[in-house]
Motif scaffolding. Structure first.
Motif, mmCIF file in Angstrom:
data_model
loop_
_atom_site.group_PDB
_atom_site.id
_atom_site.type_symbol
_atom_site.label_atom_id
_atom_site.label_comp_id
_atom_site.label_asym_id
_atom_site.label_seq_id
_atom_site.Cartn_x
_atom_site.Cartn_y
_atom_site.Cartn_z
ATOM 1 N N THR A 1 1.238 -1.462 -0.109
ATOM 2 C CA THR A 1 -0.166 0.351 0.139
ATOM 3 C C THR A 1 0.921 1.531 -0.087
ATOM 4 O OG1 THR A 1 -1.835 -1.365 1.049
ATOM 5 C CG2 THR A 1 -1.858 1.113 1.715
ATOM 6 N N GLU A 2 1.709 1.703 0.325
ATOM 7 C CA GLU A 2 3.092 2.341 0.632
ATOM 8 C C GLU A 2 3.328 2.681 -0.587
ATOM 9 O OE1 GLU A 2 6.736 3.810 3.581
ATOM 10 O OE2 GLU A 2 5.518 1.973 4.322
ATOM 11 N N PHE A 3 4.533 1.586 -1.275
ATOM 12 C CA PHE A 3 4.579 1.523 -2.356
ATOM 13 C C PHE A 3 4.047 2.247 -3.129
ATOM 14 C CE2 PHE A 3 4.878 -0.696 -6.275
ATOM 15 C CZ PHE A 3 5.663 -0.123 -7.226
ATOM 16 N N LYS A 4 2.266 1.893 -3.147
ATOM 17 C CA LYS A 4 1.475 2.323 -4.542
ATOM 18 C C LYS A 4 1.664 3.688 -4.454
ATOM 19 C CE LYS A 4 -0.623 -2.320 -5.976
ATOM 20 N NZ LYS A 4 -1.992 -3.312 -5.041
ATOM 21 N N ALA A 5 1.747 4.167 -2.650
ATOM 22 C CA ALA A 5 0.853 5.748 -2.494
ATOM 23 C C ALA A 5 2.048 7.093 -2.761
ATOM 24 C CB ALA A 5 0.392 5.842 -1.557
ATOM 25 N N THR A 6 3.231 6.174 -2.665
ATOM 26 C CA THR A 6 4.903 6.599 -2.978
ATOM 27 C C THR A 6 5.247 6.556 -4.168
ATOM 28 O OG1 THR A 6 5.609 5.699 -1.765
ATOM 29 C CG2 THR A 6 4.514 7.332 -0.386
ATOM 30 N N VAL A 7 6.127 5.642 -4.497
ATOM 31 C CA VAL A 7 7.365 5.079 -5.542
ATOM 32 C C VAL A 7 6.654 5.378 -6.783
ATOM 33 C CG1 VAL A 7 8.509 3.562 -5.718
ATOM 34 C CG2 VAL A 7 8.553 3.694 -3.410
ATOM 35 N N LYS A 8 5.505 5.092 -6.436
ATOM 36 C CA LYS A 8 4.776 4.436 -7.847
ATOM 37 C C LYS A 8 4.700 5.547 -8.438
ATOM 38 C CE LYS A 8 1.784 1.446 -10.381
ATOM 39 N NZ LYS A 8 1.065 0.180 -10.395
ATOM 40 N N GLU A 9 3.849 7.223 -8.050
ATOM 41 C CA GLU A 9 4.295 8.229 -8.074
ATOM 42 C C GLU A 9 5.227 8.725 -9.498
ATOM 43 O OE1 GLU A 9 3.113 10.684 -5.272
ATOM 44 O OE2 GLU A 9 1.274 9.881 -4.552
ATOM 45 N N GLN A 10 6.492 8.520 -8.663
ATOM 46 C CA GLN A 10 7.697 8.709 -9.299
ATOM 47 C C GLN A 10 8.769 7.947 -10.538
ATOM 48 O OE1 GLN A 10 10.129 8.892 -6.277
ATOM 49 N NE2 GLN A 10 9.254 10.419 -4.856
ATOM 50 N N VAL A 11 7.864 6.697 -10.011
ATOM 51 C CA VAL A 11 8.342 5.462 -10.918
ATOM 52 C C VAL A 11 7.368 4.196 -11.694
ATOM 53 C CG1 VAL A 11 9.690 3.716 -11.363
ATOM 54 C CG2 VAL A 11 11.024 5.645 -10.379
ATOM 55 N N ASN A 12 6.695 4.813 -12.432
ATOM 56 C CA ASN A 12 5.658 3.460 -13.283
ATOM 57 C C ASN A 12 6.568 2.129 -13.353
ATOM 58 O OD1 ASN A 12 3.686 2.343 -14.604
ATOM 59 N ND2 ASN A 12 4.762 3.159 -16.470
ATOM 60 N N ALA A 13 6.594 1.647 -11.836
ATOM 61 C CA ALA A 13 7.859 0.577 -12.032
ATOM 62 C C ALA A 13 6.392 -0.971 -11.733
ATOM 63 C CB ALA A 13 8.311 0.155 -10.498
ATOM 64 N N PRO A 14 7.149 -2.240 -12.612
ATOM 65 C CA PRO A 14 5.851 -3.074 -12.387
ATOM 66 C C PRO A 14 5.323 -3.576 -11.236
ATOM 67 C CG PRO A 14 7.991 -3.975 -13.445
ATOM 68 C CD PRO A 14 7.795 -2.533 -13.027
ATOM 69 N N SER A 15 4.086 -3.886 -11.221
ATOM 70 C CA SER A 15 3.291 -4.205 -9.237
ATOM 71 C C SER A 15 2.932 -5.669 -9.034
ATOM 72 C CB SER A 15 1.866 -3.837 -9.651
ATOM 73 O OG SER A 15 1.033 -4.255 -10.792
ATOM 74 N N ASP A 16 3.308 -6.466 -9.857
ATOM 75 C CA ASP A 16 3.420 -7.720 -10.126
ATOM 76 C C ASP A 16 5.000 -8.720 -9.803
ATOM 77 O OD1 ASP A 16 4.495 -7.177 -12.623
ATOM 78 O OD2 ASP A 16 3.618 -9.409 -13.666
ATOM 79 N N LEU A 17 6.184 -7.796 -9.476
ATOM 80 C CA LEU A 17 6.945 -8.647 -9.278
ATOM 81 C C LEU A 17 7.188 -9.780 -7.923
ATOM 82 C CD1 LEU A 17 9.924 -5.399 -9.142
ATOM 83 C CD2 LEU A 17 9.106 -6.650 -11.157
ATOM 84 N N PRO A 18 8.183 -10.394 -7.448
ATOM 85 C CA PRO A 18 7.806 -11.934 -7.398
ATOM 86 C C PRO A 18 8.560 -10.841 -5.336
ATOM 87 C CG PRO A 18 9.324 -12.944 -9.051
ATOM 88 C CD PRO A 18 8.424 -11.061 -9.085
ATOM 89 N N PRO A 19 7.893 -10.877 -4.556
ATOM 90 C CA PRO A 19 8.749 -10.459 -3.267
ATOM 91 C C PRO A 19 9.828 -10.453 -3.400
ATOM 92 C CG PRO A 19 6.880 -11.893 -2.505
ATOM 93 C CD PRO A 19 6.587 -11.971 -4.135
ATOM 94 N N GLN A 20 10.048 -11.720 -3.647
ATOM 95 C CA GLN A 20 11.703 -12.695 -3.854
ATOM 96 C C GLN A 20 12.970 -12.096 -3.835
ATOM 97 O OE1 GLN A 20 9.072 -14.694 -3.336
ATOM 98 N NE2 GLN A 20 8.532 -15.436 -1.875
#
Length: 430
Positions: A362-381
């Motif tokens: 949730t924190e990632f979607k609210a902050t980092v994604k505003e600066q970088v259009n990163a994939p949302s389905d990266l494996p957590p590992q």
């Protein structure tokens, strides 16, 4: 150009304590860009005409490319006497590699030295190799499928004492003859491993499904001409147990992994079907000796618990890469971390101790994604993705410098130290 990706959902590694007082290995991170950047995914995105990839310098504590004249399919890092575990810049490393020259007669075994590795330098890749010293040994016996052993002590000592610098492709040829040669293999082979428990003990495998054991004698080796046989296709990789002197593992193009005990005959103690295609590489975890990793021709890699090998030993299975896995290796300093290279031109770093965290998501979607259009389905590992090398062949963690990886590819070597791989002292699994 290189594009690297730190998993934005897992920038901070859980349950890892950073080295106190070691500020020299981490450079300041530049402020976030004003415009949104797009993370390029290999195998998914395509470059448009006129587009080029850029890499984020803040992703690395150190990144550099160099070559020793010709591409090298395989190499190894030579342990040195500069410190068992060291994290202070500048660093120096030694390596040895065999070339893949344009003509077979031009091939040689080269010993190289890279010095003045400073965390403040973030040059683009590839760059000049003003900090590369290289000495090399020639081996023109290309038509022979036998295994050979050289003694490079004098050459290493000379290289260690020298601060001379060589231009790329410049060879200081100092020929040496092998101290031992074994002609028992009837076909070429790619599998070889030195025992970490018994100095001088060696195993070698070939495309004729045979594995031979080399036992050191007073001034040479005794090689049993009676091979270990059990695979139905080429032996692709070999790994000694990190704790048991007489136990080793093998993988094969027949899709299987076998465990052998040299005291119990010439057949495997146990075998399992590990992948549906060729098993190209394996790595036995030296900090958690029950774990073994394997990489396959279909781009998948798996982790198995050898304590459960007669049952369901599969711990994890990843399908991130889409091309054959060419190298896999556990970190010598973090029991849960391993690195993988693939023919899809990616080198990835994974931490199996990480799990998906909804709060972090949730924190990632609210902050980092505003600066970088990163994939949302990266494996957590997935910790890190390194790109920019063409046709990656092999990687190794430096055994004495935590967080450093050296990789070889068709266009030369890279030295990388990702900024989110902490330089910590070795930790064993509980």
């Amino acid at each position: 150009m290189v594009r690297s990706l730190k998993n934005p959902k897992k920038i901070k590694r859980k349950n890892k304590e950073s080295m106190k007082g070691d500020s020299s290995s981490v450079s300041s991170i530049p402020s976030a860009p004003a415009k949104v950047m797009k993370v390029w995914e290999p195998g998914v995105d395509k470059l448009e005409e006129g587009e080029e990839l850029q890499f984020d310098p803040s992703a690395y504590n150190y990144l550099r490319g160099f070559g020793i004249g010709w591409p090298c399919l395989s190499f190894d890092i030579i342990r040195d006497s500069l410190g068992l575990v060291r994290s202070e810049f500048p660093h120096t490393l030694y390596g040895i590699a065999g070339t893949q020259a344009e003509q077979a007669s031009w091939n040689y075994i080269g010993i190289f030295k890279v010095s003045n590795i400073s965390g403040k330098k973030r040059d683009l890749v590839p760059s000049g190799d003003e900090d590369v010293d290289m000495d090399s040994e020639s081996n023109s016996d290309d038509e022979d499928s036998g295994d050979q052993v050289w003694d490079f002590t004098s050459q290493l000592n000379s290289l260690a004492e020298s601060e001379a610098q060589c231009s790329q492709g410049g060879n200081n040829i100092n020929c040496a003859a092998p101290v031992f040669k074994f002609d028992g293999h009837k076909d070429e082979g790619f599998a070889l491993d030195w025992s970490p428990v018994v100095p001088g003990r060696l195993i070698s495998g070939d495309c004729n499904r045979c594995i031979h054991l080399w036992e050191p004698s007073s001034d040479s080796w005794i090689v049993d001409k009676n091979p270990f046989v059990g695979h139905k296709a080429s032996v692709e990789d070999l790994q000694w147990s990190p704790t048991e002197a007489d136990v080793f593992a093998s993988c094969s193009a027949d899709g299987s992994i076998s465990i052998w005990d040299t005291r119990k005959g010439r057949s495997p103690v146990t075998s399992l079907k590990a992948h549906t295609t060729d098993v190209n590489v394996i790595s036995w975890n030296r900090l958690a000796s029950c774990m073994i990793a394997s990489g396959s021709d279909d781009g998948t890699f798996s982790i198995r618990d050898l304590r459960l090998i007669k049952g369901d030993s599969l711990v994890a299975h990843f399908e991130y890469h889409k091309q054959p896995i060419t190298s896999i290796e556990w970190s010598p300093h973090e029991a849960s971390t391993l690195a993988v290279s693939s023919s899809d031109h990616q080198l990835t770093i994974w931490d199996l101790s990480l799990e998906r965290d909804e709060e972090e998501e949730t924190e990632f979607k609210a902050t980092v994604k505003e600066q970088v259009n990163a994939p949302s389905d990266l494996p957590p590992q997935l910790l890190f993705v390194h790109q920019g090398q063409k046709d990656l062949k092999e990687l190794h963690w430096h055994p004495q410098i935590p967080g450093m990886i050296i990789s070889t590819a068709a266009d030369g070597f890279n030295i990388l130290m990702p900024s989110n791989i902490q330089n910590t002292l070795p930790s064993a699994a509980a």
